[in-house]
Design a protein around this motif. Structure first.
Motif, PDB file in Angstrom:
ATOM      1  N   GLU A 180     -41.389 -52.947  51.310  1.00 28.09           N
ATOM      2  CA  GLU A 180     -40.383 -52.769  50.257  1.00 28.09           C
ATOM      3  C   GLU A 180     -38.994 -52.544  50.863  1.00 28.09           C
ATOM      4  OE1 GLU A 180     -39.199 -50.024  46.401  1.00 28.09           O
ATOM      5  OE2 GLU A 180     -41.085 -49.625  47.456  1.00 28.09           O
ATOM      6  N   LYS A 199     -38.055 -53.988  41.092  1.00 29.04           N
ATOM      7  CA  LYS A 199     -39.364 -54.035  41.765  1.00 29.04           C
ATOM      8  C   LYS A 199     -40.486 -53.979  40.734  1.00 29.04           C
ATOM      9  CE  LYS A 199     -42.566 -51.371  44.550  1.00 29.04           C
ATOM     10  NZ  LYS A 199     -42.886 -50.055  45.139  1.00 29.04           N
ATOM     11  N   ASP A 244     -44.265 -56.898  44.418  1.00 24.44           N
ATOM     12  CA  ASP A 244     -45.103 -56.279  45.441  1.00 24.44           C
ATOM     13  C   ASP A 244     -46.574 -56.514  45.118  1.00 24.44           C
ATOM     14  OD1 ASP A 244     -45.726 -54.900  47.707  1.00 24.44           O
ATOM     15  OD2 ASP A 244     -45.291 -52.906  46.893  1.00 24.44           O
TER      16      ASP A 244
END
Length: 455
Positions: A180, A199, A244
């Motif tokens: 990240e 995100k 992610d």
């Protein structure tokens, strides 16, 4: 006082380069500072086309004079535009250019005046400072990523390169290695840095929730959807979206994600209208997507669409030289939050951290430092303050060695030599005819503790 006759003297004493061009872009005057910036003499410049400088800030039309020549005459002026010109020696020169169109009493264009400020030295200094900061981590790392090992410096360079485009990036690496942080660094180094960074943890949501999270929904799209919702793609418009754990996206959502990447449009759940989105997509995974493709769990066309520029985030075990730097950063943060006067690590504790394999990577190192802050009240963090699996590495190696008769004999022999040398490793190395480093490595391999085993 008639100051008009002094204009040439004034222009000639200016520190900035000054040039005058006619409506067809031909240079008709240049001051001494312009000679220094371009490397050409005034005689070499006058009568030549301004194209001789190959300025990156000029939009040449070249179909006539005035507005038919270049964009400057269309706009009427330029204010402090950073450009590159090519000097007489064919070298690039960084400049800041300002320009204004000249008109006669009737308002007709008769030319333009340009000022050129050489900022090459300033740019060079900025680049040197940036390099020093990366090397010595003077600004808490590269966009928040700590490291000065060769593998990390190479990663920083790759991030800078890919940040200059909108190419989809896939970050691969073990859990806890900082994927990240890499995604956020790409965003910060890009031209989208002042736009949203969004995100989405794809592993944390089920199929229905993930689709709504990504693309949004309209009121009444499903039970419980009592109001419309904007999805993450719309929220990230003109910015960056970081997906992610993209390997956990279910096949039905993969199809819609592929369509968004190809068409740059989204459809909210329960709606058939398309909404244009301009988003830079970065993905990350610790899974082997090629294996998932073979198992029919991940679409191959989506894989090739998101894996245009792969980046590998190295595990902590591959950059052990960064461990002291990262650990000290965590110590500083915990010292501030806890109020404890803990300055750093003892040599033995640092050695234990460096020797450990770190299967949990940087995240595990952060947890180890937090654990040590619970036990340590002040001073330096010692081995006794570290989690047992990290502090007990030497004991594990000692136990393994004692189970092997040959290893046990070598261990006992080395302990005897160290005792004869009074615990002096350099003297023990001289007695055995080896280097001090060899003695140190053997002690590590056999799990020998100087205080407990040598005394």
């Amino acid at each position: 006082m008639d100051i008009a006759k002094y204009w040439k003297t004034i222009v000639d004493t200016l520190q900035d380069g000054l040039m005058v061009v006619d409506p067809s872009g031909n240079i008709i005057a240049a001051n001494p500072a312009a000679e220094r910036v371009t490397g050409y003499t005034a005689e070499e410049l006058v009568g030549k086309s301004c194209r001789i400088l190959n300025c990156t800030g000029c939009k040449i039309i070249g179909k006539g004079a005035g507005k038919q020549w270049c964009g400057l005459f269309v706009r009427g002026g330029i204010r402090e535009k950073k450009c590159l010109i090519t000097n007489k020696d064919r070298h690039s020169v960084h400049i800041v250019k300002s320009a204004s169109v000249l008109r006669n009493e009737d308002g007709d264009i008769i030319g333009a005046v340009e000022t050129l400020t050489d900022i090459t030295e300033k740019i060079r200094q900025q680049q040197e400072i940036s390099t020093l900061r990366k090397t010595f981590s003077l600004d808490e790392g590269f966009h928040g990523i700590l490291g000065k090992s060769p593998v990390m410096l190479n990663l920083f360079e790759m991030i800078e390169n890919v940040a200059q485009s909108d190419t989809p990036v896939m970050i691969q690496g073990e859990s806890g290695c900082g994927k990240e942080l890499v995604a956020r660094a790409i965003h910060r180094a890009s031209g989208r840095s002042d736009k949203p960074y969004v995100k989405v943890n794809c592993a944390a949501l089920n199929e229905n929730l993930l689709e709504s999270e990504l693309f949004g929904h309209v009121k009444g799209a499903y039970t419980g959807a009592d109001r419309a919702r904007v999805g993450r793609f719309e929220s990230a418009h003109e910015g960056t979206i970081f997906l992610d754990e993209v390997g956990d996206i279910p096949p039905s959502v993969q199809v819609k994600l592929l369509r968004v990447l190809e068409e740059r449009k989204i459809e909210r759940v329960g709606d058939n209208r398309s909404v244009p989105v301009d988003v830079r997509v970065i993905t990350a995974t610790h899974k082997n997507l090629e294996e998932l493709i073979e198992q029919g769990l991940f679409r191959e066309d989506l894989y090739f669409r998101i894996n245009v520029f792969p980046l590998f985030c190295p595990p902590l075990s591959r950059r052990r030289e960064d461990i002291p730097l990262i650990a000290q950063s965590f110590i500083r943060r915990n010292a501030v939050s806890s109020g404890k006067k803990i300055l750093g690590l003892t040599p033995e504790a640092l050695e234990a951290l460096t020797e450990y394999n770190w299967p949990g990577n940087v995240r595990e190192l952060r947890n180890a430092v937090e654990y040590a802050f619970v036990l340590c009240q002040s001073g330096g963090i010692g081995v006794q303050h570290l989690p047992h699996k990290i502090a007990g590495g030497g004991l594990v190696r000692q136990a393994a060695c004692e189970m092997d008769p040959d290893c046990a004999k070598e261990r006992d022999d080395l302990i005897a030599v160290l005792r004869n040398a009074g615990g002096n490793q350099s003297e023990a190395a001289r007695m055995l005819g080896v280097s001090r480093v060899t003695i140190w490595k053997r002690m590590k391999r056999f799990g020998i503790d100087m205080k407990k085993d040598v005394g």
